[in-house]
Design an enzyme around this catalytic site. Structure first.
Site, PDB file in Angstrom:
ATOM      1  N   HIS A  66      -1.403  10.036  -0.304  1.00  0.00           N
ATOM      2  CA  HIS A  66      -1.647   8.667  -0.747  1.00  0.00           C
ATOM      3  C   HIS A  66      -1.880   8.598  -2.251  1.00  0.00           C
ATOM      4  O   HIS A  66      -1.366   7.700  -2.925  1.00  0.00           O
ATOM      5  CB  HIS A  66      -2.865   8.110  -0.020  1.00  0.00           C
ATOM      6  CG  HIS A  66      -3.254   6.733  -0.447  1.00  0.00           C
ATOM      7  ND1 HIS A  66      -2.664   5.598   0.054  1.00  0.00           N
ATOM      8  CD2 HIS A  66      -4.176   6.303  -1.350  1.00  0.00           C
ATOM      9  CE1 HIS A  66      -3.201   4.530  -0.511  1.00  0.00           C
ATOM     10  NE2 HIS A  66      -4.120   4.934  -1.362  1.00  0.00           N
TER      11      HIS A  66
ATOM     12  N   ASP B 248       3.773 -14.407  12.039  1.00  0.00           N
ATOM     13  CA  ASP B 248       2.408 -14.708  11.623  1.00  0.00           C
ATOM     14  C   ASP B 248       1.539 -13.471  11.826  1.00  0.00           C
ATOM     15  O   ASP B 248       0.982 -13.245  12.909  1.00  0.00           O
ATOM     16  CB  ASP B 248       1.876 -15.891  12.430  1.00  0.00           C
ATOM     17  CG  ASP B 248       0.519 -16.369  11.923  1.00  0.00           C
ATOM     18  OD1 ASP B 248      -0.116 -15.660  11.129  1.00  0.00           O
ATOM     19  OD2 ASP B 248       0.093 -17.466  12.337  1.00  0.00           O
TER      20      ASP B 248
ATOM     21  N   LYS C  25      -6.997  -0.384  11.973  1.00  0.00           N
ATOM     22  CA  LYS C  25      -6.399  -0.893  10.741  1.00  0.00           C
ATOM     23  C   LYS C  25      -5.153  -0.084  10.402  1.00  0.00           C
ATOM     24  O   LYS C  25      -4.137  -0.632   9.937  1.00  0.00           O
ATOM     25  CB  LYS C  25      -7.412  -0.819   9.600  1.00  0.00           C
ATOM     26  CG  LYS C  25      -6.946  -1.472   8.310  1.00  0.00           C
ATOM     27  CD  LYS C  25      -6.297  -0.514   7.339  1.00  0.00           C
ATOM     28  CE  LYS C  25      -5.959  -1.190   6.027  1.00  0.00           C
ATOM     29  NZ  LYS C  25      -5.257  -0.286   5.087  1.00  0.00           N
TER      30      LYS C  25
ATOM     31  N   GLU D  95       0.828  -1.207   0.000  1.00  0.00           N
ATOM     32  CA  GLU D  95       0.000   0.000   0.000  1.00  0.00           C
ATOM     33  C   GLU D  95       0.862   1.256   0.000  1.00  0.00           C
ATOM     34  O   GLU D  95       1.712   1.431   0.881  1.00  0.00           O
ATOM     35  CB  GLU D  95      -0.925   0.000   1.220  1.00  0.00           C
ATOM     36  CG  GLU D  95      -1.896   1.176   1.224  1.00  0.00           C
ATOM     37  CD  GLU D  95      -2.879   1.111   2.381  1.00  0.00           C
ATOM     38  OE1 GLU D  95      -3.322   2.174   2.840  1.00  0.00           O
ATOM     39  OE2 GLU D  95      -3.199  -0.014   2.819  1.00  0.00           O
TER      40      GLU D  95
END
Length: 747
Positions: A382, A284, A268, A84
């Site tokens: 972004h 993990d 998030k 991202e």
């Protein structure tokens, strides 16, 4: 190892320059740096086939490094694997701002992982719980006998907890938790083993039937806390004053605690950073995600994992608390060289240090996201980075890349179709820039040639010969003594743009221009410069040397310096060192003298110009991948150092081919020359400087009649050269139809 995590201009560097910087710091081993420079996959499909089932290949993601972190008083470089855009950039900037308050501090307690043994068919849960509590000591003794090596390393089973629940069907169930210190391993396998092997003993002691026997990913006995203080003066962002930024971040956190929809996106953002470090170090990330989100709801409502408040002196204080059970040893780290590299970059010596790094990264990423949200908006930075990904995916040519990116951002349509439309549409013209041709009337002019190497790439660096032709009139520079300031306009194959110059830069056009001005003792910066190039940059065609020679000659004429070709050649060679590190000198030779040449940098063998009776039937085509000469030369050097006898044999063979090719070129014996080119290409492939796209281009050229075709230049991308007697148009058309830009020899 102590490092300085602040690497000035790191984000402006090329990939190769970043690798060089990390190698210089000692963060990368020579083998690490070599592998990265050469672009070789760190994990091959054959190795991946041993890790999971049904492997057909390896899926790659960008591997980055975030600088500027100071964690618990120590500078750290953070490895990140993430696709991202804006995450790494925002994180690095946040870490830099955090240094104003001393960086990040962390705290953690003993990191324990819980294994669960579920008992069903329990008649009386209270009796079962009481029995298990009586046998805690015995259960711990039995559990530690299962993992003697872990106990010997200082870990082992630390405690037993018993919980009872009523299931929806009104049955009772009892959950036994065995808490295990797994030392520097994440510990999933060892805890699962303990649960499975201890389950029969639990059944025998307490009755019931053991059902589930597995770890829990809610690692709330492995909590890590990170904190940061950001002084008010470092919070200002463009038109937004510091207080507005601070209060906006605090308010956004409060909103996340009130609204689970906001909290999900808020958390998030935290995990954007933590997951990227987890993947880069072979941990993990799915387990970490599950534990973090479960922990966020432990108080009955899903809330923010972080807390931002105003301090007593008006500063912004941030704190993040979440479960992080990670490892630095174990199967994934051992089997995957990517994970091992990530751990070396992180420089951590224990799982606790890695967990602390992840927590600091999560808090920094949270700050970066919130700061963007309460100021310019998340799309401000972004979308420009996203536009670059879209343009690359749409196959936008290098010469149009920046213009297409800016066009997408300006339009608000960051889509593949918009990139294609902008690439196919009209480009910025000289009229758009105020009539540059007319504006530069009367300017001092310098012209230079590009180059195409027919034979001898890389061998020439090791004192062997190379055979090369000039691409005449490749670059033209015009200079006028007028200001205000230093202005440079670059027109590359029809795409014209003004460049912002930083003469203090260490690489690139600005660095070369600064070096030329210093050597020619040009103090005035009231100069207007226009450079027109018909060859693309970073395509193995000598554009950097041609740029330098053209500029030097234009200054020579402007100031009446009286430089001869030898002086021009020597100064251009110094510029080439900036661009390529250890150049052979062939590019500046061709750029300066513009003659076909059998070139040698060795004093023992003379460079020999070649007189031709005709212009050879050559077609040059560019790939979609920019070749980085410094990177390819360094990769060959590393492989040479590992096996000099083999590589000397190859370079001797290339040397003989180049000498024979010079005779064939002089005599216009294109059948022989083409055969020599084909053999040379095979040898260049053998030393690992070709790529699949170049191989496909070579096959297209040969299939359409070329008697010889090979990569030209350093490789790793760049261009090919095809020898096409009687079939120039057919070869050029086939390569153009495949999407490759074509350059013809000028007669």
């Amino acid at each position: 190892m102590t490092i300085d995590s602040r690497i000035p201009g790191f984000y402006r560097m090329s990939v190769t320059e970043r690798i060089d910087a990390l190698a210089k710091l000692g963060v990368l081993t020579p083998d690490d740096a070599d592998a990265l420079r050469c672009g070789r996959p760190l994990l091959l499909a054959a190795a991946a086939d041993k890790i999971i089932e049904n492997v057909i290949g390896v899926y790659s993601l960008p591997f980055a490094v975030a600088p500027n972190f100071r964690i618990d008083g120590r500078d750290r470089l953070v490895p990140m694997v993430v696709e991202e855009p804006s995450i790494v950039a925002g994180l690095s900037n946040a870490a830099k701002l955090a240094t104003h308050g001393g960086g990040f501090t962390t705290e953690s307690a003993e990191a324990l992982l819980a294994g669960q043994i579920q008992l069903l068919d329990v008649d009386d849960p209270d009796t079962t719980v009481a029995a298990l509590n009586r046998y805690k000591g015995e259960l711990l003794r039995l559990a530690n006998r299962i993992v003697p090596k872990l106990v010997a390393r200082g870990g082992g089973c630390r405690d037993v907890e018993i919980h009872s629940y009523r299931l929806p069907d009104n049955r009772s169930t009892v959950m036994l938790h065995i808490l295990v210190d797994t030392c520097d391993a994440m510990g999933a396998n060892v805890v699962n083993t303990v649960c499975e092997r201890l389950a029969p003993e639990v059944e025998a002691l307490a009755g019931g039937r053991a059902a589930l026997r597995i770890l829990s990913n809610l690692a709330d006995r492995a909590l890590v806390e990170a904190a940061v203080t950001l002084p008010l003066e470092c919070l200002e962002s463009g038109p937004y004053d510091a207080e507005t930024v601070r209060d906006g971040i605090v308010s956004a956190t409060q909103a996340a605690n009130a609204d689970p929809y906001r909290a999900a996106t808020h958390n998030k953002g935290i995990m954007n950073g933590i997951d990227a470090v987890a993947i880069a170090t072979g941990n993990d990330w799915r387990a970490i995600e599950a534990g973090a989100h479960a922990y966020a709801v432990t108080n009955g409502a899903y809330r923010s994992l972080s807390d931002w408040r105003v301090g007593e002196k008006g500063e912004l204080q941030g704190r993040l608390r979440l479960p992080l059970k990670v490892g630095i040893v174990g199967g994934s780290q051992s089997a995957n060289p990517c994970a091992a590299l990530g751990l070396r970059i992180a420089g951590v010596q224990s799982a606790a240090e890695l967990a602390a790094m992840m927590a600091a990264v999560g808090l920094a990423q949270n700050f970066a996201a919130l700061r963007a949200l309460v100021t310019h908006g998340i799309q401000h930075g972004h979308m420009r980075l996203h536009a670059r990904s879209v343009a690359h995916g749409a196959g936008v040519p290098a010469e149009q890349f920046d213009r297409v990116v800016e066009g997408m951002v300006a339009s608000g349509e960051v889509k593949a179709w918009k990139a294609a439309e902008l690439a196919a549409g009209s480009t910025e013209t000289d009229d758009d820039l105020g009539g540059q041709d007319e504006a530069f009337a009367g300017a001092a002019v310098g012209v230079a040639a590009g180059k195409v190497i027919l034979l001898g790439e890389h061998a020439v660096v090791y004192d062997r010969h190379a055979l090369a032709l000039p691409l005449r009139d490749a670059v033209t520079a015009r200079v006028l003594a007028r200001g205000p300031g230093l202005q440079l306009t670059l027109s590359e194959r029809g795409v014209t743009r003004r460049l912002e110059l930083d003469l203090a830069a260490e690489t690139g056009i600005a660095a070369a221009l600064a070096l030329i001005m210093r050597r020619l003792r040009i103090d005035s910066t009231d100069l207007s410069i226009r450079v027109d190039s018909r060859i693309p940059a970073a395509m193995g065609l000598g554009s950097s040397a041609a740029f330098a020679v053209a500029i030097i000659r234009a200054f020579d004429r402007l100031l009446s310096l009286g430089l001869d070709d030898r002086a021009v050649d020597q100064l251009a060679f110094e510029c080439e060192k900036l661009a390529h590190g250890t150049p052979s000198g062939i590019d500046n030779n061709l750029a300066t003298y513009g003659q076909p040449v059998l070139f040698s940098k060795s004093k023992a063998t003379r460079t020999k110009p070649i007189e031709l009776s005709e212009v050879p039937p050559i077609v040059v085509a560019s790939s979609s991948v920019r070749g980085v000469t410094k990177q390819q030369v360094a990769g060959v050097r590393a492989r040479y150092d590992r096996n000099p006898t083999l590589y000397d044999t190859i370079f001797d063979e290339i040397d003989e081919i180049s000498i024979a090719g010079a005779v064939a070129l002089r005599d216009a014996d294109y059948t022989l020359l083409g055969a020599l080119m084909n053999v040379c290409h095979g040898l260049l492939n053998a030393i690992e400087v070709s790529i699949p796209e170049l191989e496909a281009m070579v096959q297209i050229a040969r299939a359409n009649g070329a008697v010889g075709a090979k990569l030209t230049g350093a490789g790793g991308g760049g261009s090919i050269v095809a020898l096409c007697p009687g079939c120039e148009d057919a070869v050029a058309s086939a390569l153009s139809a495949a999407g490759h830009a074509i350059i013809r020899m000028r007669r």
